[in-house]
Design a protein around this motif. Structure first.
Motif, PDB file in Angstrom:
ATOM      1  N   ASP A 126       5.566  -4.497   0.735  1.00  0.00           N
ATOM      2  CA  ASP A 126       4.279  -5.085   1.124  1.00  0.00           C
ATOM      3  C   ASP A 126       3.121  -4.159   0.768  1.00  0.00           C
ATOM      4  N   ASP A 127       3.284  -2.864   1.046  1.00  0.00           N
ATOM      5  CA  ASP A 127       2.227  -1.900   0.738  1.00  0.00           C
ATOM      6  C   ASP A 127       1.968  -1.843  -0.766  1.00  0.00           C
ATOM      7  N   ARG A 129       2.591  -4.188  -3.059  1.00  0.00           N
ATOM      8  CA  ARG A 129       2.010  -5.427  -3.567  1.00  0.00           C
ATOM      9  C   ARG A 129       0.523  -5.518  -3.209  1.00  0.00           C
ATOM     10  N   LYS A 130       0.180  -5.132  -1.988  1.00  0.00           N
ATOM     11  CA  LYS A 130      -1.227  -5.166  -1.580  1.00  0.00           C
ATOM     12  C   LYS A 130      -2.058  -4.191  -2.406  1.00  0.00           C
ATOM     13  N   ALA A 131      -1.535  -2.974  -2.607  1.00  0.00           N
ATOM     14  CA  ALA A 131      -2.267  -1.982  -3.405  1.00  0.00           C
ATOM     15  C   ALA A 131      -2.445  -2.458  -4.846  1.00  0.00           C
ATOM     16  N   GLN A 133      -2.635  -5.594  -5.872  1.00  0.00           N
ATOM     17  CA  GLN A 133      -3.629  -6.658  -5.866  1.00  0.00           C
ATOM     18  C   GLN A 133      -5.049  -6.107  -5.808  1.00  0.00           C
ATOM     19  N   GLU A 134      -5.194  -4.948  -5.170  1.00  0.00           N
ATOM     20  CA  GLU A 134      -6.520  -4.325  -5.025  1.00  0.00           C
ATOM     21  C   GLU A 134      -6.795  -3.293  -6.112  1.00  0.00           C
TER      22      GLU A 134
END
Length: 231
Positions: A126-127, A129-131, A133-134
């Motif tokens: 999750d960490d 994938r979020k990073a 995306q940003e």
């Protein structure tokens, strides 16, 4: 390091949070974190006076911390020049991957019957994938390191966990001298997810096969780019 006050301020802040443990071990941990985070890039000299003053430790304590980090292959002592953050050779990188295959592969192959405790792997995915995306590609790399630590932690061995931490700390020395972190980390966001999904399905042997191919591709990519970084 020169007059980089930002780095020294980070060390002074860490000094204010010193725990009740061996001062040399604490000093080594602070410096180790700085090295793995890229505060002290490979090839940089670690000046005793500046570091000792920022951390509020004695010269002897700092030298003991350097000795510990030398043992961990993170720094080197050069006669009459001082202590420097280690610059890895291509052969070091290949050996790191050799050890990774042994440790990570064995961790997955040794799993018993499902279900498995996958919370740390899920968080790392999750960490990452979020990073991604940003567009925070250094953070994607950090999440990826966490993913592989979590794989080894499935074995339930503190000694193996400690060995893996050292191996991954060395690997980060490679990342800190490479341009374009996106190129190194982006392909593995989905591959981490695939390994996690396979474990969630209870297929540890399948996850081990995916990991083996993953490490082969990762090594090939890194060795090629690292060997040619000055070309």
């Amino acid at each position: 390091m020169g007059d980089n006050e930002d780095v020294l301020d980070r060390l002074r802040e860490a000094s204010s949070r010193q725990e009740r443990t061996s001062v040399a071990e604490w000093t080594a941990r602070v410096l180790r974190d700085g090295i793995t985070e890229g505060l002290f890039p490979p090839g940089e000299r670690l000046p005793e006076d500046a570091l000792g003053g920022a951390l509020k430790v004695s010269r002897n304590t700092l030298r003991e911390a350097f000795r510990l980090l030398t043992h961990e292959r993170l720094v080197v002592h050069e006669l009459n020049r001082g202590v420097f953050v280690r610059v890895l050779e291509t052969e070091d990188l290949q050996d790191i991957y050799r050890v990774r295959r042994l440790i990570e592969g064995a961790a997955l192959r040794s799993l018993g019957q499902p279900p498995y405790s996958l919370e740390a792997l899920e968080q790392a995915v999750d960490d990452g994938r979020k990073a991604a995306q940003e567009g925070r590609w250094r953070d994607v790399g950090t999440a990826n390191i966490g993913f592989h630590k979590a794989i080894v932690a499935l074995a339930g061995s503190p000694r193996t966990d400690e060995l893996m931490r050292g191996i991954l700390a060395e690997l980060r020395l490679v990342f800190h001298v490479m341009a374009d972190p996106r190129a190194f980390h982006e392909p593995y966001v989905d591959r981490n997810q695939q390994i996690l999904r396979t474990l969630q399905e209870g297929d540890a042997p399948g996850a081990a096969r995916l990991l083996a191919a993953y490490l082969d591709d990762s090594e090939r990519q890194l060795v090629q780019r690292y060997a040619g970084r000055n070309g």
